[in-house]
Design a protein around this motif. Structure first.
Motif, PDB file in Angstrom:
ATOM      1  N   ILE A  71       0.845  -1.208   0.000  1.00  0.00           N
ATOM      2  CA  ILE A  71       0.000   0.000   0.000  1.00  0.00           C
ATOM      3  C   ILE A  71       0.877   1.254   0.000  1.00  0.00           C
ATOM      4  O   ILE A  71       0.675   2.170  -0.797  1.00  0.00           O
ATOM      5  CB  ILE A  71      -0.939   0.002   1.233  1.00  0.00           C
ATOM      6  N   THR A  72       1.882   1.282   0.877  1.00  0.00           N
ATOM      7  CA  THR A  72       2.747   2.464   0.910  1.00  0.00           C
ATOM      8  C   THR A  72       3.516   2.578  -0.395  1.00  0.00           C
ATOM      9  O   THR A  72       3.682   3.668  -0.951  1.00  0.00           O
ATOM     10  CB  THR A  72       3.734   2.384   2.092  1.00  0.00           C
ATOM     11  N   GLY A  73       3.947   1.443  -0.934  1.00  0.00           N
ATOM     12  CA  GLY A  73       4.701   1.451  -2.181  1.00  0.00           C
ATOM     13  C   GLY A  73       3.877   2.023  -3.322  1.00  0.00           C
ATOM     14  O   GLY A  73       4.341   2.889  -4.075  1.00  0.00           O
ATOM     15  N   LEU A  74       2.649   1.527  -3.443  1.00  0.00           N
ATOM     16  CA  LEU A  74       1.791   2.023  -4.523  1.00  0.00           C
ATOM     17  C   LEU A  74       1.497   3.512  -4.335  1.00  0.00           C
ATOM     18  O   LEU A  74       1.442   4.270  -5.302  1.00  0.00           O
ATOM     19  CB  LEU A  74       0.477   1.234  -4.570  1.00  0.00           C
ATOM     20  N   SER A  75       1.322   3.943  -3.084  1.00  0.00           N
ATOM     21  CA  SER A  75       1.066   5.356  -2.822  1.00  0.00           C
ATOM     22  C   SER A  75       2.265   6.194  -3.236  1.00  0.00           C
ATOM     23  O   SER A  75       2.121   7.260  -3.863  1.00  0.00           O
ATOM     24  CB  SER A  75       0.794   5.597  -1.335  1.00  0.00           C
ATOM     25  N   LEU A  76       3.449   5.706  -2.906  1.00  0.00           N
ATOM     26  CA  LEU A  76       4.655   6.444  -3.281  1.00  0.00           C
ATOM     27  C   LEU A  76       4.820   6.463  -4.802  1.00  0.00           C
ATOM     28  O   LEU A  76       5.303   7.445  -5.376  1.00  0.00           O
ATOM     29  CB  LEU A  76       5.886   5.823  -2.613  1.00  0.00           C
ATOM     30  N   PHE A  77       4.382   5.387  -5.422  1.00  0.00           N
ATOM     31  CA  PHE A  77       4.410   5.318  -6.877  1.00  0.00           C
ATOM     32  C   PHE A  77       3.523   6.424  -7.464  1.00  0.00           C
ATOM     33  O   PHE A  77       3.916   7.151  -8.373  1.00  0.00           O
ATOM     34  CB  PHE A  77       3.914   3.936  -7.316  1.00  0.00           C
ATOM     35  N   LEU A  78       2.335   6.563  -6.861  1.00  0.00           N
ATOM     36  CA  LEU A  78       1.411   7.626  -7.290  1.00  0.00           C
ATOM     37  C   LEU A  78       2.039   9.000  -7.072  1.00  0.00           C
ATOM     38  O   LEU A  78       1.952   9.890  -7.921  1.00  0.00           O
ATOM     39  CB  LEU A  78       0.115   7.543  -6.488  1.00  0.00           C
ATOM     40  N   PHE A  79       2.671   9.157  -5.921  1.00  0.00           N
ATOM     41  CA  PHE A  79       3.343  10.421  -5.616  1.00  0.00           C
ATOM     42  C   PHE A  79       4.374  10.750  -6.692  1.00  0.00           C
ATOM     43  O   PHE A  79       4.482  11.897  -7.143  1.00  0.00           O
ATOM     44  CB  PHE A  79       4.009  10.356  -4.234  1.00  0.00           C
ATOM     45  N   LEU A  80       5.118   9.719  -7.119  1.00  0.00           N
ATOM     46  CA  LEU A  80       6.145   9.945  -8.133  1.00  0.00           C
ATOM     47  C   LEU A  80       5.514  10.480  -9.418  1.00  0.00           C
ATOM     48  O   LEU A  80       6.064  11.353 -10.084  1.00  0.00           O
ATOM     49  CB  LEU A  80       6.915   8.657  -8.423  1.00  0.00           C
ATOM     50  N   ILE A  81       4.376   9.921  -9.759  1.00  0.00           N
ATOM     51  CA  ILE A  81       3.715  10.361 -10.994  1.00  0.00           C
ATOM     52  C   ILE A  81       3.302  11.829 -10.875  1.00  0.00           C
ATOM     53  O   ILE A  81       3.515  12.646 -11.788  1.00  0.00           O
ATOM     54  CB  ILE A  81       2.501   9.458 -11.291  1.00  0.00           C
ATOM     55  N   VAL A  82       2.732  12.183  -9.713  1.00  0.00           N
ATOM     56  CA  VAL A  82       2.316  13.579  -9.505  1.00  0.00           C
ATOM     57  C   VAL A  82       3.548  14.497  -9.538  1.00  0.00           C
ATOM     58  O   VAL A  82       3.552  15.559 -10.175  1.00  0.00           O
ATOM     59  CB  VAL A  82       1.577  13.707  -8.158  1.00  0.00           C
ATOM     60  N   PHE A 102       7.089   7.032   3.533  1.00  0.00           N
ATOM     61  CA  PHE A 102       8.441   6.554   3.235  1.00  0.00           C
ATOM     62  C   PHE A 102       8.992   5.744   4.401  1.00  0.00           C
ATOM     63  O   PHE A 102       9.534   4.654   4.219  1.00  0.00           O
ATOM     64  CB  PHE A 102       9.376   7.741   2.955  1.00  0.00           C
ATOM     65  N   LEU A 103       8.834   6.295   5.601  1.00  0.00           N
ATOM     66  CA  LEU A 103       9.418   5.626   6.764  1.00  0.00           C
ATOM     67  C   LEU A 103       8.782   4.252   6.994  1.00  0.00           C
ATOM     68  O   LEU A 103       9.471   3.274   7.273  1.00  0.00           O
ATOM     69  CB  LEU A 103       9.273   6.504   8.005  1.00  0.00           C
ATOM     70  N   ILE A 104       7.445   4.198   6.829  1.00  0.00           N
ATOM     71  CA  ILE A 104       6.761   2.912   7.050  1.00  0.00           C
ATOM     72  C   ILE A 104       7.209   1.905   5.984  1.00  0.00           C
ATOM     73  O   ILE A 104       7.524   0.754   6.275  1.00  0.00           O
ATOM     74  CB  ILE A 104       5.231   3.101   7.010  1.00  0.00           C
ATOM     75  N   HIS A 105       7.233   2.406   4.749  1.00  0.00           N
ATOM     76  CA  HIS A 105       7.633   1.525   3.642  1.00  0.00           C
ATOM     77  C   HIS A 105       9.033   0.955   3.892  1.00  0.00           C
ATOM     78  O   HIS A 105       9.264  -0.243   3.800  1.00  0.00           O
ATOM     79  CB  HIS A 105       7.597   2.328   2.334  1.00  0.00           C
ATOM     80  N   ILE A 106       9.930   1.854   4.234  1.00  0.00           N
ATOM     81  CA  ILE A 106      11.323   1.439   4.398  1.00  0.00           C
ATOM     82  C   ILE A 106      11.491   0.533   5.615  1.00  0.00           C
ATOM     83  O   ILE A 106      12.121  -0.534   5.538  1.00  0.00           O
ATOM     84  CB  ILE A 106      12.229   2.685   4.520  1.00  0.00           C
ATOM     85  N   SER A 107      10.883   0.920   6.737  1.00  0.00           N
ATOM     86  CA  SER A 107      11.117   0.123   7.944  1.00  0.00           C
ATOM     87  C   SER A 107      10.482  -1.261   7.818  1.00  0.00           C
ATOM     88  O   SER A 107      11.097  -2.257   8.188  1.00  0.00           O
ATOM     89  CB  SER A 107      10.607   0.857   9.181  1.00  0.00           C
ATOM     90  N   VAL A 122      16.044  -4.597  -1.769  1.00  0.00           N
ATOM     91  CA  VAL A 122      16.521  -3.929  -0.557  1.00  0.00           C
ATOM     92  C   VAL A 122      17.723  -3.031  -0.881  1.00  0.00           C
ATOM     93  O   VAL A 122      17.865  -1.940  -0.322  1.00  0.00           O
ATOM     94  CB  VAL A 122      16.805  -4.946   0.567  1.00  0.00           C
ATOM     95  N   ILE A 123      18.539  -3.477  -1.825  1.00  0.00           N
ATOM     96  CA  ILE A 123      19.701  -2.663  -2.202  1.00  0.00           C
ATOM     97  C   ILE A 123      19.254  -1.419  -2.966  1.00  0.00           C
ATOM     98  O   ILE A 123      19.610  -0.288  -2.623  1.00  0.00           O
ATOM     99  CB  ILE A 123      20.688  -3.490  -3.051  1.00  0.00           C
ATOM    100  N   THR A 124      18.429  -1.631  -3.989  1.00  0.00           N
ATOM    101  CA  THR A 124      17.942  -0.466  -4.746  1.00  0.00           C
ATOM    102  C   THR A 124      17.160   0.452  -3.820  1.00  0.00           C
ATOM    103  O   THR A 124      17.261   1.673  -3.907  1.00  0.00           O
ATOM    104  CB  THR A 124      17.060  -0.907  -5.928  1.00  0.00           C
ATOM    105  N   GLY A 125      16.418  -0.159  -2.899  1.00  0.00           N
ATOM    106  CA  GLY A 125      15.632   0.639  -1.956  1.00  0.00           C
ATOM    107  C   GLY A 125      16.525   1.508  -1.087  1.00  0.00           C
ATOM    108  O   GLY A 125      16.254   2.709  -0.909  1.00  0.00           O
ATOM    109  N   SER A 183       3.104  -5.304  -5.989  1.00  0.00           N
ATOM    110  CA  SER A 183       2.200  -4.753  -4.978  1.00  0.00           C
ATOM    111  C   SER A 183       0.803  -5.329  -5.116  1.00  0.00           C
ATOM    112  O   SER A 183       0.151  -5.663  -4.126  1.00  0.00           O
ATOM    113  CB  SER A 183       2.116  -3.241  -5.124  1.00  0.00           C
ATOM    114  N   PHE A 184       0.351  -5.455  -6.368  1.00  0.00           N
ATOM    115  CA  PHE A 184      -0.992  -6.013  -6.561  1.00  0.00           C
ATOM    116  C   PHE A 184      -1.037  -7.460  -6.085  1.00  0.00           C
ATOM    117  O   PHE A 184      -1.991  -7.889  -5.426  1.00  0.00           O
ATOM    118  CB  PHE A 184      -1.391  -5.917  -8.038  1.00  0.00           C
ATOM    119  N   GLN A 185       0.004  -8.195  -6.413  1.00  0.00           N
ATOM    120  CA  GLN A 185       0.085  -9.591  -5.986  1.00  0.00           C
ATOM    121  C   GLN A 185       0.059  -9.655  -4.451  1.00  0.00           C
ATOM    122  O   GLN A 185      -0.622 -10.487  -3.870  1.00  0.00           O
ATOM    123  CB  GLN A 185       1.375 -10.206  -6.560  1.00  0.00           C
TER     124      GLN A 185
END
Lengths: 229, 653, 249
Positions: free
Chosen positions: A18-29, A72-77, A114-117, A188-190
């Protein structure tokens, strides 16, 4: 919920998704907003006006920024913690590892999330320090902010991106981001249990493409600025 | 250490005077089982948890028995040699399971299934047992569906059936080509449910090495923990043996590598009678061995013979590729010998015909032990697509193993040992002659006579476990009183000592032959001399040769490692030791049965057309053998007093 | 193609769970191409026994790819390079003369090594105990045809039910996740009307057990699907997650 108090592996992945997809949306905006860099006369007017427009929300803007930070923090942690647990799940490593091919979706991207992250996280800190908390220049445009001074982010951008090392740093980070998004989007969908024979096939087949488009979209800016200067 | 005496060429068979009693209930055939059920003693629900029951083996019979007995409230302890109960070899059954549901409205009935099974067994099974099996068959399907077994269905959502193994009705339920797997996983899941409730304690990686008898009653078992080598003893009020068949006595068979006779044989050594041990079914359509290193044979479903045509080149010298051999140079020998049934003759008839042509030197290269099963004309007639829908997964399986595509090149097949009809003798209650020792599934002898119908093995395993043992075991427990058996009792200690010594003596031989070499040697003797076609001479020769293998085994076996750890060679050695003794008994039994019936074919006893010739007057009995240490076994007879069915000679011409 | 192969084997040897393991190196000469991988190891074991060396322990039973007993990793791929195949059905014709084959046991914390290539997969039994069943006591069942299930539905359930419990999914997963195994059973049962009654409880308990056994979480690499001898799809994992979320919400 009472039946399921433990924070299961599946729920952790749901949070990451959920956080990942949200951040993905943020990137688009974010990318859409950045297009203003290429428009406006004099150059930078549209971009600075857009930045000012966002800031003009005042407290709401701060809340949004803090919210974004929280995501970001939730996604990363969650991801780091899951990764640590996953590491523990195999106490003896294989001498040889390989890719089975066929229906496998295991790629260099999927195994290095995790590395790219972590690289993207470091990049983000740098990026925020560089611009959000960077040098504060001011400029005046007639018709923007009632003729009062606004922050001249455009100048900061042109200054920063005239440095070849900054451009190289951005290029590497953004290419790694594309890998991260490439596995992250369909995955994320999976993780959310949203699937279907065609749905999964399509999301997977466009996932790496979307990741690349977004990264290249961002990447055009430093390269464009570097070359017009 | 067991030393064999040198075998006398002519073995004298001692026959017991007293006849065995199968304890079949009286009354009309149709009413026997319901009358039995309503007249038995019941165990009070509150008392059930005071009874411990040991179940050995977790195939269809063992898993279904464990689950059902646990559901009733008994304390069940289940043992298996595999690392989990889900792996027993029932899992490999492909074809299906029979049941007299008559869903297809094609005239099937309990009576018809009963008659077919009796006839298929060539009138060497016990009438009442077979009828009970046919009666129960319908409930099995209901039970399995309730557990979530995904049987094949029609578009309307109803169950579908196929005709199997030459049956004239469609009564076989199936789940793709993995019926055994789905049924076993159903029983396994029921078992796991009871394990979670602590009604079942299950012990994987345990091999039963001895039966504990207290005052002649089965009260426990001794097992070896295969992972640690530890010898453990477990006591109970009854022991239910569900350890499957012993086809691996032939070394190469379609059985799993672990399938063995050891648990059953140790019971036999403790006094349980072994009935009709020579009845071993041969399946005609298996993938032939590719060479000396072949470790097992893979069965190809019998259904292939519906469209495949069996042939060999007419001339021994004809070494052309099969597609270059014109029809005129091919011998479709099944169609030639049996014009009415052609390629669909029963398993034993087909197998023998194949062996005969190969023995005549017409078998295919490179081993000379294979014939073609050709789909060429079926593909011409029906098209590749149609054939692929019917047999696609079997063709793929064949290609995986051999590297050849049956769409392009005819399959090669050869018969292989597949199922054992013989086993420990049991009465109507499925109890052996040792009180408290029950034997279920392939491990007992009771339902298939001298030959088994296709799709009936799964039926019997589940019937015994789900629907017979809960009644008969309850009756036994309610009718007897039991003193507790202490772990320190002499009987338990003796069993543990025996098991420990057995491992030690195997480890201490320190010779030079591996288990595999000796097993292959035994297999060759069994296949050549006690296989699908037997003579007095071949059996006498086997009885001479097997003790020599035994001698070699106990003097020249080599096992590396020790017995206090996982040691597969040690496990296999213990099993081979029992196979060797069992093989000799099989030959003795086959020699004694001077007739041909079902899968047991004595060349001396055949009709002019080469059909098996039964001798109902003299051999319509169950041959149950009593173990005599270092001596000749004693034959006990149970007369098969057919009251409801008339014995006829079959004819497939 | 050559009829015989010469191979270099690098096999993991470990005497017990506690012992430290290491690779041992063996040369194999003239291996016939028509034999299976396990038969090739049988030959090696015969030679080792003759030389007085402890043969390599590996599990196998049916040798026709259905019992799920066998399994190890060959050159980094569980069950070796062929798709939808267990090692017992993997034939030597798929290898080349002169190949070096690295053979390792299935590695995962919940799969303790028993000896050499034999691992303990009892955690799978415990996951099934947590709910991998339909609660139907013997004798209670209604007539089999009283439950209508469409052909497509039952075929779909079968695809999930085909799991043989070999553990290759766990072995191949970069996270050693047990998600494919667990979800295959959850899907099999919840796709059928008989299994829907307990669906919510089942998914909750099975996932809980899966986690407590020490398996990793699924990161959707789908390597499990690629090595699965029965080709079980990762859509089962998505369905498991959906069912879990449904049971919570």
């Amino acid at each position: 919920m009472s039946k399921f108090i433990t924070f299961s592996s599946i729920l952790k992945k749901v949070v990451i998704a959920i956080t990942g997809l949200s951040l993905f949306l943020f990137l688009i905006v974010h990318l859409a907003g950045n297009i203003t860099i290429f428009t406006g006369n004099p150059p930078g007017q549209d971009f600075n006006a857009y930045a000012h427009f966002l800031e003009s929300f005042g407290i709401l803007f701060t809340v949004a920024e803090l919210g974004l930070l929280a995501f970001f923090l939730i996604h990363i942690s969650s991801a780091l913690y899951t990764n640590y647990e996953n590491y523990k799940s195999r106490n003896n490593r294989y001498a040889v590892s390989n890719f089975a091919g066929g229906n496998s979706k295991k790629t260099y991207a999927s195994t290095s999330m995790v590395i790219t992250g972590v690289v993207v996280m470091a990049f983000l800190i740098w990026h925020v320090l560089q611009f959000r908390l960077g040098s504060y220049y001011e400029t005046i445009y007639p018709g923007v902010n009632g003729g009062e001074p606004v922050r001249d982010l455009y100048r900061l951008i042109t200054e920063e991106f005239s440095n070849i090392w900054v451009v190289i740093g951005y290029t590497i980070s953004l290419l790694l981001l594309s890998l991260h998004l490439g596995h992250g989007f369909w995955s994320s969908f999976q993780s959310l249990g949203i699937y279907g024979k065609n749905f999964t096939r399509i999301t997977y087949s466009i996932s790496y493409l979307l990741g690349t488009i977004i990264s290249v979209g961002f990447l055009i800016i430093p390269i464009y600025i570097f070359f017009i200067n | 250490m067991i030393k064999s005496s040198s075998a006398a060429p002519e073995k004298e068979i001692v026959t017991s005077v007293s006849k065995l009693n199968g304890k079949t209930p009286s009354g009309d055939l149709n009413d026997k089982w319901s009358k039995y059920k309503s007249s038995i003693k019941l165990v009070n629900p509150a008392n059930k948890r005071k009874f411990n029951v040991i179940v050995v083996g977790t195939g269809l019979a063992g898993a279904s028995a464990s689950a059902t007995l646990a559901e009733l409230g008994y304390n069940v302890k289940t043992f298996c040699i595999q690392d989990t109960p889900r792996r027993a070899h029932s899992i490999a059954a492909q074809g299906g399971i029979n049941a007299a549901k008559n869903y297809q409205n094609d005239g099937d009935s309990v009576h018809r299934l009963f008659i077919d099974t009796i006839k298929g067994g060539d009138y060497r099974a016990r009438e009442a047992n077979v009828h009970r099996l046919a009666e129960i068959s319908t409930s099995i399907i209901d039970q399995c569906v309730a557990q979530g077994v995904p049987f094949a269905r029609d578009y309307g959502g109803l169950l579908t059936n196929r005709s199997f193994g030459g049956a004239q009705v469609s009564r076989t339920f199936y789940a793709r080509g993995q019926t055994g797997q789905q049924l076993l996983l159903g029983a396994y899941s029921s078992m796991m449910r009871q394990a979670a409730k602590k009604q079942i304690d299950f012990y994987p990686n345990r091999e039963m090495l001895d039966l504990i008898l207290v005052d002649g009653v089965a009260r426990g078992i001794v097992v070896r923990n295969l992972k640690t080598g530890e010898i453990e003893s477990h006591t109970a009020e009854a022991v239910v043996l569900c350890t499957g068949g012993y086809g691996n006595v032939y070394y190469l068979s379609t059985n799993g590598k672990g399938s063995n006779a050891t648990a059953a044989w140790r019971c036999h050594q403790k006094g349980a009678l072994m009935a009709n041990p020579c009845f071993a079914q041969i399946h005609p359509t298996c993938i032939p061995a590719s060479g000396d290193f072949q470790s097992k044979l893979t069965l190809m479903s019998e259904s292939l013979r519906n469209d495949g045509r069996v042939w060999v080149p007419k001339s021994q010298e004809d070494k052309r590729e099969p597609d270059l051999i014109p029809d005129s140079d091919r011998d479709y020998f099944l169609e030639r010998m049996y014009p009415a049934y052609g390629n669909l003759v029963p398993r034993d008839v087909g197998s023998r015909a194949i062996k005969r042509v190969c023995d005549d030197g017409l078998g295919l290269e490179p081993t000379g032990k294979a014939v073609y099963l050709d789909f060429g004309s079926a593909i011409d007639r029906l098209g590749n697509k149609n054939i692929s829908e019917k047999y696609g997964n079997l063709f793929d399986m064949y290609q995986t193993i051999t590297g050849d595509s049956p769409y392009k090149k005819p399959m090669k097949i050869y018969p292989a040992i597949h199922y054992i009809m013989g086993g420990l003798w049991v009465d109507y209650d499925l109890m052996s002659n040792i009180p408290g020792l029950f034997v279920l599934g392939e491990a007992n002898f009771s339902d298939h006579g001298a030959n088994r119908l296709g799709a009936s093995a799964l039926m019997q395993g589940l019937a015994d476990g789900y629907f017979v043992i809960p009644y008969t075991l309850g009756n036994y427990l309610a009718s007897n009183s039991f003193e507790p058996v202490s772990q320190n009792s002499e009987e338990v200690k003796e069993g543990v000592e025996f098991a420990k010594n057995k491992s030690k003596s195997l480890m201490n031989i320190k010779g030079s032959s591996t288990v595999l070499e000796l097993h292959r040697e035994l297999g060759a003797v069994m296949w050549d001399l006690v296989g699908m076609s037997r003579t007095k001479e071949s059996l006498t020769e086997a009885i001479e040769k097997i003790p020599q293998i035994k001698e070699k085994f106990w003097n020249d076996l080599k096992i590396v490692g020790d017995d206090s750890n996982l040691n597969k060679a040690l496990e296999n050695a213990g099993r081979l030791a029992d196979f060797i003794e069992l093989g000799e008994l099989m030959a003795t039994d086959a020699l004694n049965r001077e007739e041909s019936c079902g899968a047991h074919f004595r060349e001396e006893y055949q009709t002019e057309e080469g059909e098996p010739l039964r001798n109902d007057g003299q051999f319509d009995f169950v041959a149950a053998w009593e173990y005599v240490p270092n001596g000749n076994p004693i034959l006990h007879k149970e007369d098969l007093d057919y009251k409801f069915v008339e014995m006829t000679q079959r004819n497939y011409k | 193609m050559a009829d015989k192969l010469n191979l270099q084997l690098q096999v993991w040897r470990q005497d017990s769970s506690e012992a430290t393991g290491e690779f041992h190196y063996y040369s194999m000469k003239d291996v016939p191409v028509d034999i299976s991988f396990l038969e090739m190891l049988d030959i090696l074991n015969e030679d080792l026994t003759k030389d007085g060396i402890m043969p390599i322990s590996f599990d196998s039973d049916c040798r026709e790819g259905i019992c799920g007993t066998c399994g190890f990793v060959i050159n980094g791929i569980a069950h070796g390079p062929e798709k939808k195949t267990t090692v017992c059905q993997l034939h030597m014709r798929h290898f080349k003369d002169g190949d070096t084959l690295v053979i390792e046991p299935f590695r995962a914390t919940p799969f303790k090594i028993v000896r050499d290539l034999v691992v303990d997969r009892s955690s799978f039994d415990r996951i099934i105990q947590a709910g991998g069943f339909i609660s139907a006591n013997t004798g209670n069942a209604p007539d089999a045809n009283s439950i209508l299930i469409s052909k497509d539905q039952v075929e779909d359930a079968f695809d999930s039910a085909a799991c043989i419990g070999c553990g290759a999914c766990v072995a191949s997963c970069p996270n050693a996740s047990g998600a494919l195994f667990t979800s295959a059973k959850i899907s099999h049962l919840s796709k059928l009307p008989q299994g829907k009654v307990e669906a919510s409880e089942r998914v909750t308990n099975m996932v809980k057990t899966m986690d407590s056994e020490g398996f990793g979480s699924c990161s959707n690499h789908a390597e499990c699907e690629a090595v699965c001898p029965k080709g079980i799809s990762i859509s089962n994992i998505a369905l498991m997650r959906k069912s879990l979320l449904k049971s919570i919400i």
